[in-house]
Write a protein that holds these residues in place. Structure first.
Motif, short mmCIF file in Angstrom:
data_model
loop_
_atom_site.label_atom_id
_atom_site.label_comp_id
_atom_site.label_asym_id
_atom_site.label_seq_id
_atom_site.Cartn_x
_atom_site.Cartn_y
_atom_site.Cartn_z
N SER A 73 0.87 -1.19 0.00
CA SER A 73 0.00 0.00 0.00
C SER A 73 0.90 1.23 0.00
O SER A 73 2.11 1.11 0.20
N ARG A 74 0.29 2.37 -0.24
CA ARG A 74 1.07 3.61 -0.20
C ARG A 74 0.93 4.32 1.15
O ARG A 74 1.18 5.51 1.28
N ASP A 75 0.49 3.58 2.17
CA ASP A 75 0.31 4.18 3.50
C ASP A 75 1.64 4.65 4.09
O ASP A 75 2.66 3.99 3.94
N LYS A 132 13.39 -0.83 -4.77
CA LYS A 132 12.44 -1.43 -5.70
C LYS A 132 11.66 -0.34 -6.39
O LYS A 132 11.15 0.55 -5.71
N THR A 133 11.61 -0.32 -7.69
CA THR A 133 10.66 0.51 -8.45
C THR A 133 10.93 0.37 -9.93
O THR A 133 12.09 0.28 -10.35
N ILE A 134 9.85 0.34 -10.70
CA ILE A 134 10.02 0.31 -12.16
C ILE A 134 10.55 1.65 -12.67
O ILE A 134 10.98 1.75 -13.80
N ASP A 135 10.51 2.69 -11.82
CA ASP A 135 10.92 4.03 -12.27
C ASP A 135 12.45 4.19 -12.34
O ASP A 135 12.94 5.10 -13.00
N ASN A 136 13.17 3.36 -11.62
CA ASN A 136 14.65 3.40 -11.57
C ASN A 136 15.17 4.74 -11.06
O ASN A 136 16.25 5.18 -11.45
N VAL A 176 4.53 5.94 -21.26
CA VAL A 176 5.08 4.94 -20.33
C VAL A 176 5.17 5.57 -18.94
O VAL A 176 5.18 6.79 -18.78
N MET A 177 5.23 4.68 -17.93
CA MET A 177 5.32 5.17 -16.55
C MET A 177 6.72 5.72 -16.26
O MET A 177 7.52 5.90 -17.16
N GLY A 178 7.00 5.97 -15.01
CA GLY A 178 8.31 6.50 -14.63
C GLY A 178 8.21 7.60 -13.59
O GLY A 178 9.22 8.16 -13.16
N HIS A 179 6.95 7.96 -13.24
CA HIS A 179 6.70 9.06 -12.31
C HIS A 179 7.36 10.31 -12.85
O HIS A 179 7.08 10.67 -14.00
N ARG A 180 8.27 10.95 -12.10
CA ARG A 180 8.85 12.20 -12.64
C ARG A 180 10.24 11.99 -13.24
O ARG A 180 10.99 12.95 -13.43
N ALA A 229 7.28 9.90 -21.55
CA ALA A 229 7.26 9.57 -20.12
C ALA A 229 6.04 10.26 -19.51
O ALA A 229 5.71 11.40 -19.89
N GLU A 230 5.37 9.59 -18.57
CA GLU A 230 4.14 10.20 -18.00
C GLU A 230 4.41 11.57 -17.37
O GLU A 230 3.52 12.40 -17.28
N GLY A 231 5.66 11.81 -16.95
CA GLY A 231 5.96 13.09 -16.31
C GLY A 231 6.52 14.14 -17.26
O GLY A 231 6.91 15.23 -16.82
N GLY A 296 0.34 2.09 -18.85
CA GLY A 296 -0.14 2.00 -17.47
C GLY A 296 0.41 0.82 -16.69
O GLY A 296 1.58 0.45 -16.82
N HIS A 297 -0.48 0.19 -15.90
CA HIS A 297 -0.05 -0.83 -14.94
C HIS A 297 0.39 -2.16 -15.58
O HIS A 297 0.93 -3.01 -14.88
N LEU A 298 0.14 -2.29 -16.89
CA LEU A 298 0.69 -3.47 -17.60
C LEU A 298 2.18 -3.58 -17.34
O LEU A 298 2.72 -4.68 -17.24
N GLN A 299 2.83 -2.41 -17.22
CA GLN A 299 4.29 -2.38 -17.05
C GLN A 299 4.74 -2.92 -15.70
O GLN A 299 5.91 -3.19 -15.49
N ARG A 300 3.80 -3.05 -14.75
CA ARG A 300 4.17 -3.51 -13.41
C ARG A 300 3.74 -4.94 -13.14
O ARG A 300 4.05 -5.49 -12.08
N GLY A 301 2.96 -5.51 -14.09
CA GLY A 301 2.37 -6.82 -13.81
C GLY A 301 3.19 -7.98 -14.34
O GLY A 301 4.09 -7.81 -15.15
O1 F6P Z 1 6.32 4.29 -8.79
C1 F6P Z 1 5.83 3.31 -9.64
C2 F6P Z 1 4.67 3.82 -10.44
O2 F6P Z 1 4.22 2.80 -11.29
C3 F6P Z 1 4.92 5.10 -11.23
O3 F6P Z 1 5.60 4.86 -12.44
C4 F6P Z 1 3.54 5.63 -11.41
O4 F6P Z 1 3.54 7.03 -11.56
C5 F6P Z 1 2.85 5.25 -10.11
O5 F6P Z 1 3.60 4.18 -9.58
C6 F6P Z 1 1.42 4.83 -10.26
O6 F6P Z 1 0.93 4.60 -8.98
P1 F6P Z 1 -0.43 3.85 -8.64
O7 F6P Z 1 -0.21 2.38 -8.90
O8 F6P Z 1 -0.63 4.14 -7.19
O9 F6P Z 1 -1.45 4.41 -9.54
#
Ligand code: F6P
Length: 373
Positions: A73-75, A132-136, A176-180, A229-231, A296-301
């Protein structure tokens, strides 16, 4: 002696978490004779004492599984939604740690997790973290696990989009994801031979992207792939963000700093979804039909890549050695091919962005890729 450890996974999930839990727990239990207690759903499980005893049956067959057997969780310990109220649960977290007579806690997570872990170090807990993070984008480590798998997924998507873009003579924009941070976009863009790569680190000018696409058309190339990149932001948006960051950093009171931070967060939240506007604008400017694909979340699954399984296992087992040596308050980091211990205090609050002089940016430019600048 380290006899009893806790482990949790926090923040967005990513491939490789189970491989890391397995590496850590097998080495800790079977080699060092430690007891391992898992806390469920990130820091929430620690605050609310939701546990699972990690035994060998739990670890069997999980190396190749995506997600996390512990849930996440993000808590945040200091700001947790409990029955609709945001409460500081730090004391509850410390109480759980003491109730279980833990010698140390291992937190597997990204940038946010490192900040939360630091708070627990400051509250007196023995903590070790894994990146850990796909954002590196975690500071002081050359790599975080999860990134390699996400890169493969994003690259395969770019490869597949090429044939449909060519058949229809379209512009296809892929977000693609990557946050900022732009690592995923940069590497997937280079690996997939994108014609345009847009990164948060290089503000773009849409007219320049359109000009790059028109140049391709003039050379007879009737399709273009734009990896965003999403950011990523336009120069105007990036200037607005910079002004807000400066105002926040110069604010004198804590209250006005918090107000600027909230404004900044709003701006980023509203920026989500801007890629559709970019796609429409490119269609208008080039006269070429354009489509948007958000990965989106395909990249994390799904199952982790071989490289992520290897790296996460290595981090997990090295973490058990670190705990046995009672080296606490550190994150395990990959630096120049070897694992090092870096203070969590130096990681927390710092982001690893793509430097503007990164060799892959130069390499992309040399194969004719536009970065929209
Ligand atoms: O930090 C990993 C990440 O997948 C980012 O690339 C993305 O911005 C964020 O998490 C999405 O978060 P959530 O799964 O909470 O929507």
């Amino acid at each position: 002696m380290t006899q009893h450890i806790g482990v949790l996974t926090s923040g967005g999930d990513c491939p490789g978490l189970n491989a890391a839990i397995r590496g850590l727990s097998k080495a800790a239990r079977e080699h060092y004779g430690m007891r391992v207690t898992g806390f469920l759903n990130g820091f929430r499980g620690l605050a609310q004492d939701q546990t699972v005893e990690i035994d060998s049956a739990m670890l069997s067959g999980i190396l190749t599984d995506g997600g996390t057997i512990l849930g996440t969780s993000r808590d945040k310990p200091h700001r947790m939604n409990i029955g609709g109220k945001m409460l500081d649960m730090t004391d509850a977290v410390v109480a759980t740690y003491q109730r279980h007579h833990l010698d140390a806690l291992v937190c597997l997570g990204g940038g946010g997790t490192q900040k939360n872990a630091l708070r627990l170090v400051e509250a007196g807990l023995n903590v070790v973290t894994l990146p850990k993070t796909i954002d590196n984008d975690i500071a002081l480590t050359d790599r975080s696990f999860g990134f390699d798998t996400a890169l493969q997924i994003a690259t395969e998507a770019v490869d597949r989009l090429h044939s449909t873009a060519t058949s229809h003579e379209r512009i296809i924009v892929v977000e693609v994801m990557g946050h900022r941070a732009g690592w995923l976009a940069l590497e997937a863009g280079i690996a997939g031979g994108a014609d345009v790569i847009l990164l948060p680190e290089i503000p773009y000018d849409v007219e320049k992207i359109a000009a790059a696409i028109r140049r391709r058309t003039q050379c007879g190339k009737r399709f273009s792939i734009v990896v965003v990149a999403e950011g990523a932001m336009s120069t105007a948006d990036a200037a607005e963000v910079e002004a807000m960051v400066n105002a926040r950093d110069q604010a004198e009171s804590k209250k006005s700093r918090a107000e600027f931070s909230a404004k900044l967060q709003n701006f980023h939240d509203e920026h989500v979804g801007q890629t559709i506007n970019l796609t429409r604008k490119l269609e208008q400017l080039t006269g070429q039909e354009s489509r948007l694909t958000i990965l989106g979340h395909l990249q994390r699954g799904g199952t982790p890549s071989a490289a992520d399984r290897v790296f996460a296992t290595w981090l997990g087992t090295a973490c058990a050695e670190t705990l046995n040596a009672r080296n606490f308050g550190v994150m395990l980091a990959l630096q120049g091919g070897v694992l090092k211990h870096v203070p969590i205090s130096e990681v927390a609050g710092n982001k690893r962005l793509v430097p503007l002089d990164h060799p892959l940016i130069a390499s992309g430019r040399l194969v004719g890729t536009s970065f929209g600048d």
